[in-house]
Design a protein around this motif. Structure first.
Motif, PDB file in Angstrom:
ATOM      1  N   UNK A 194      55.351  58.113  80.582  1.00  0.00           N
ATOM      2  CA  UNK A 194      55.117  56.898  81.351  1.00  0.00           C
ATOM      3  C   UNK A 194      55.883  56.943  82.666  1.00  0.00           C
ATOM      4  N   UNK A 195      55.267  56.408  83.712  1.00  0.00           N
ATOM      5  CA  UNK A 195      55.933  56.220  84.992  1.00  0.00           C
ATOM      6  C   UNK A 195      55.407  54.955  85.642  1.00  0.00           C
ATOM      7  N   UNK A 196      56.301  54.223  86.271  1.00  0.00           N
ATOM      8  CA  UNK A 196      55.874  53.027  87.000  1.00  0.00           C
ATOM      9  C   UNK A 196      54.961  53.421  88.159  1.00  0.00           C
ATOM     10  N   UNK A 197      55.271  54.546  88.794  1.00  0.00           N
ATOM     11  CA  UNK A 197      54.476  55.010  89.935  1.00  0.00           C
ATOM     12  C   UNK A 197      53.297  55.817  89.411  1.00  0.00           C
ATOM     13  N   UNK A 198      52.344  55.108  88.790  1.00  0.00           N
ATOM     14  CA  UNK A 198      51.238  55.772  88.116  1.00  0.00           C
ATOM     15  C   UNK A 198      50.004  55.939  88.992  1.00  0.00           C
ATOM     16  N   UNK A 346      48.350  78.906  96.673  1.00  0.00           N
ATOM     17  CA  UNK A 346      47.080  78.910  95.943  1.00  0.00           C
ATOM     18  C   UNK A 346      46.047  77.967  96.519  1.00  0.00           C
ATOM     19  N   UNK A 347      46.359  77.312  97.642  1.00  0.00           N
ATOM     20  CA  UNK A 347      45.395  76.419  98.282  1.00  0.00           C
ATOM     21  C   UNK A 347      45.224  75.113  97.517  1.00  0.00           C
ATOM     22  N   UNK A 348      44.072  74.503  97.671  1.00  0.00           N
ATOM     23  CA  UNK A 348      43.800  73.203  97.044  1.00  0.00           C
ATOM     24  C   UNK A 348      43.885  73.271  95.529  1.00  0.00           C
ATOM     25  N   UNK A 349      43.401  74.355  94.957  1.00  0.00           N
ATOM     26  CA  UNK A 349      43.432  74.492  93.498  1.00  0.00           C
ATOM     27  C   UNK A 349      44.865  74.566  92.987  1.00  0.00           C
ATOM     28  N   UNK A 350      45.720  75.295  93.701  1.00  0.00           N
ATOM     29  CA  UNK A 350      47.114  75.403  93.291  1.00  0.00           C
ATOM     30  C   UNK A 350      47.843  74.080  93.404  1.00  0.00           C
ATOM     31  N   UNK A 351      47.598  73.352  94.488  1.00  0.00           N
ATOM     32  CA  UNK A 351      48.236  72.051  94.676  1.00  0.00           C
ATOM     33  C   UNK A 351      47.764  71.065  93.621  1.00  0.00           C
ATOM     34  N   UNK A 352      46.489  71.121  93.292  1.00  0.00           N
ATOM     35  CA  UNK A 352      45.929  70.171  92.329  1.00  0.00           C
ATOM     36  C   UNK A 352      46.575  70.311  90.951  1.00  0.00           C
ATOM     37  N   UNK A 353      46.864  71.512  90.551  1.00  0.00           N
ATOM     38  CA  UNK A 353      47.508  71.710  89.252  1.00  0.00           C
ATOM     39  C   UNK A 353      49.004  71.446  89.296  1.00  0.00           C
ATOM     40  N   UNK A 354      49.588  71.492  90.509  1.00  0.00           N
ATOM     41  CA  UNK A 354      51.035  71.288  90.660  1.00  0.00           C
ATOM     42  C   UNK A 354      51.407  69.813  90.712  1.00  0.00           C
ATOM     43  N   UNK A 355      50.532  68.972  91.249  1.00  0.00           N
ATOM     44  CA  UNK A 355      50.811  67.536  91.356  1.00  0.00           C
ATOM     45  C   UNK A 355      51.025  66.936  89.965  1.00  0.00           C
ATOM     46  N   UNK A 356      51.851  65.916  89.882  1.00  0.00           N
ATOM     47  CA  UNK A 356      52.206  65.266  88.618  1.00  0.00           C
ATOM     48  C   UNK A 356      50.952  64.978  87.785  1.00  0.00           C
ATOM     49  N   UNK A 357      50.940  65.497  86.552  1.00  0.00           N
ATOM     50  CA  UNK A 357      49.771  65.331  85.682  1.00  0.00           C
ATOM     51  C   UNK A 357      49.558  63.874  85.284  1.00  0.00           C
ATOM     52  N   UNK A 358      50.596  63.055  85.362  1.00  0.00           N
ATOM     53  CA  UNK A 358      50.452  61.658  84.980  1.00  0.00           C
ATOM     54  C   UNK A 358      49.598  60.861  85.960  1.00  0.00           C
ATOM     55  N   UNK A 359      49.290  61.452  87.113  1.00  0.00           N
ATOM     56  CA  UNK A 359      48.343  60.830  88.036  1.00  0.00           C
ATOM     57  C   UNK A 359      46.902  61.042  87.582  1.00  0.00           C
ATOM     58  N   UNK A 360      46.718  61.815  86.520  1.00  0.00           N
ATOM     59  CA  UNK A 360      45.401  62.032  85.906  1.00  0.00           C
ATOM     60  C   UNK A 360      44.369  62.587  86.893  1.00  0.00           C
ATOM     61  N   UNK A 424      59.605  49.114  75.852  1.00  0.00           N
ATOM     62  CA  UNK A 424      60.138  49.268  74.499  1.00  0.00           C
ATOM     63  C   UNK A 424      59.224  50.115  73.615  1.00  0.00           C
ATOM     64  N   UNK A 425      58.028  50.391  74.100  1.00  0.00           N
ATOM     65  CA  UNK A 425      57.098  51.165  73.294  1.00  0.00           C
ATOM     66  C   UNK A 425      56.204  51.965  74.211  1.00  0.00           C
ATOM     67  N   UNK A 426      55.835  53.147  73.774  1.00  0.00           N
ATOM     68  CA  UNK A 426      54.967  53.980  74.593  1.00  0.00           C
ATOM     69  C   UNK A 426      53.557  53.417  74.645  1.00  0.00           C
ATOM     70  N   UNK A 427      53.250  52.426  73.804  1.00  0.00           N
ATOM     71  CA  UNK A 427      51.914  51.837  73.814  1.00  0.00           C
ATOM     72  C   UNK A 427      51.808  50.678  74.789  1.00  0.00           C
ATOM     73  N   UNK A 428      52.938  50.298  75.429  1.00  0.00           N
ATOM     74  CA  UNK A 428      52.915  49.179  76.357  1.00  0.00           C
ATOM     75  C   UNK A 428      52.645  49.708  77.750  1.00  0.00           C
ATOM     76  N   UNK A 429      51.580  49.238  78.351  1.00  0.00           N
ATOM     77  CA  UNK A 429      51.220  49.637  79.701  1.00  0.00           C
ATOM     78  C   UNK A 429      51.181  48.395  80.571  1.00  0.00           C
ATOM     79  N   UNK A 430      51.457  48.575  81.861  1.00  0.00           N
ATOM     80  CA  UNK A 430      51.350  47.445  82.764  1.00  0.00           C
ATOM     81  C   UNK A 430      49.929  47.336  83.304  1.00  0.00           C
ATOM     82  N   UNK A 431      49.704  46.318  84.128  1.00  0.00           N
ATOM     83  CA  UNK A 431      48.363  46.054  84.646  1.00  0.00           C
ATOM     84  C   UNK A 431      47.847  47.209  85.480  1.00  0.00           C
ATOM     85  N   UNK A 432      48.736  47.798  86.278  1.00  0.00           N
ATOM     86  CA  UNK A 432      48.315  48.899  87.131  1.00  0.00           C
ATOM     87  C   UNK A 432      47.883  50.111  86.322  1.00  0.00           C
ATOM     88  N   UNK A 433      48.611  50.405  85.251  1.00  0.00           N
ATOM     89  CA  UNK A 433      48.253  51.551  84.414  1.00  0.00           C
ATOM     90  C   UNK A 433      46.905  51.346  83.751  1.00  0.00           C
TER      91      UNK A 433
END
Length: 446
Positions: A194-198, A346-360, A424-433
């Motif tokens: 989880x990250x607030x900056x999702x 690696x160009x665009x493909x390399x950057x795409x895999x390097x960026x935080x995976x939590x941005x989906x 308090x729980x990994x199942x709690x998400x905020x509105x933005x998430x």
């Protein structure tokens, strides 16, 4: 959630009936410079008489008009006075001791270089930092530097209210901002997924805020001076509650603590042979190569640290960590700079895999690639190859606007404020998430 970023995003004076973000106009009345017995500095005040420039004979026959005009003028002057920044304080050391309960109150934070306390000082909630003086400073020089620093106003800088001296230590009093540091926003050990900056736009806002604030500190438009920060790192960035805007801590600390050398001192090269003369302080992973070698603090060192922070912001990874090598049994050094360079190669493909995976994978790849290149330019080993912060701030601001256009085109919200309270729980998400996950699923279906 964020407006267009400018390097002179200066806080404008507000009228007395305007609604400020976290303060009331009545608390902004200017106060005289307070001095202790060891730091005596005369204070001055200027009074303005409303009718001093008006002919009294004119109002003899117009008393009702005069009364109305005088009342209105008094209100206008009062509102202007309330909106002006407070005069910088040189606090008595006894006030610092009283506020911190003789330093027995709970510490706000602590490190090898400083300690801080969250407390109330003269009716205000503040954070007091204790730091050791690197060089002695004369009273006149202290007052001058303090007055210039306290005249600096920017929405991305946490304001310095005043200082106090005791022995070899300086106590810096900063306003308190409700929020958490950027490291805790990105990496929560109790809930790594989880990250607030999702969202991508929230991270671009953080990047634009930091770039704008650091650019202002380097150039201080209108003050005809410049400052070197020397404390840029991920834990020195506060993400404000609600707005998720970034604010830089420790503005002015390097100047008041004697961490920045003068031009005469900078002209003398400080090599390894003189390492005992000056103790080099810094955080591993954020120190520019020339700072580790010479100990000289420059604005290009700030640019380097800024580049490291941006790479952390984009990837969600630590600036520097050591992993156990199972084959050799030793430790392997992993730097976010090295992994970013490999991704950029690696160009665009390399950057795409390097960026935080939590941005989906929901971000404009072309903008992300340009952001990585800007950050890598900031962390060049040769300081002469690093750009100035005004150029960097302009590039980041443009990429932020490109990101907003991208978000608008695909219908993502860009003005949602959320809470950064602990989960308090990994199942709690905020509105933005929730919005983010829903939009991501929609994109997959299309």
């Amino acid at each position: 959630m964020c407006r267009s970023k400018k390097s002179t995003d200066v806080i404008r004076p507000r009228s007395s009936n305007s609604k400020g973000p976290s303060f009331s106009p009545s608390s902004r009345k200017p106060k005289t410079l307070k001095s202790s017995s060891s730091l005596s500095q005369p204070s001055s005040s200027t009074s303005i008489t409303n009718n001093s420039v008006l002919s009294s004979g004119y109002f003899d026959n117009n008393s009702s008009y005069y009364n109305s005009f005088s009342t209105q003028a008094s209100k206008n002057l009062s509102s202007i006075r309330d909106s002006l920044p407070e005069n910088p304080h040189i606090y008595d050391f006894s006030d610092i001791c009283l506020a911190t309960d003789n330093f027995r109150s709970n510490r706000f934070s602590s490190s090898s270089a400083s300690s801080s306390w969250l407390c109330n000082l003269q009716g205000k909630q503040v954070v007091i930092f204790q730091r050791k003086m690197r060089r002695p400073i004369e009273l006149a020089d202290l007052v001058h530097k303090l007055s210039v620093i306290c005249r600096s106003h920017h929405s991305s800088l946490i304001k310095l209210l005043g200082v106090s001296l005791s022995g070899n230590y300086v106590y810096l009093v900063y306003e308190y901002v409700h929020g958490v540091n950027l490291r805790d926003c990105l990496r929560n050990p109790k809930n790594p997924s989880f990250t607030v900056l999702s969202s991508w736009i929230s991270r671009m806002q953080i990047a634009a805020d930091i770039a704008s604030g650091l650019d202002y500190s380097h150039h201080c438009s209108g003050l005809e001076t410049s400052f070197t920060h020397n404390h840029i790192k991920i834990t020195s960035i506060i993400v404000a509650e609600g707005s998720l805007m970034a604010k830089i801590c420790h503005f002015g600390t390097a100047e008041l603590c004697g961490e920045v050398t003068t031009d005469e001192e900078s002209s003398k090269t400080l090599g390894r042979s003189k390492s005992k003369v000056m103790k080099i302080e810094g955080t591993r992973g954020y120190m520019a190569p020339e700072l580790q070698f010479t100990g000289l603090v420059t604005q290009k060192c700030d640019v380097y640290a800024f580049g490291v922070v941006i790479l952390e912001l984009l990837s969600g990874k630590e600036a520097l960590k050591f992993l156990v090598d199972e084959e050799s049994g030793g430790y392997q050094r992993v730097s976010v700079i090295d992994t970013a360079r490999e991704a950029a190669a690696g160009g665009s493909a390399g950057v795409r895999t390097w960026i935080d995976r939590r941005l989906k994978d929901s971000f404009p790849v072309d903008v992300a690639e340009k952001m990585v290149l800007v950050a890598l330019e900031c962390v060049e080993e040769d300081p002469k190859k690093r750009p100035d912060m005004d150029k960097v701030a302009g590039q980041v601001s443009k990429l932020y606007l490109d990101s907003k256009n991208w978000a608008d085109n695909i219908g993502l919200p860009t003005d949602i404020s959320i809470s950064i309270a602990p989960r308090h729980s990994c199942l709690e998400f905020d509105v933005l998430s929730l919005w983010y996950l829903r939009s991501f699923s929609t994109c997959d279906l299309q």
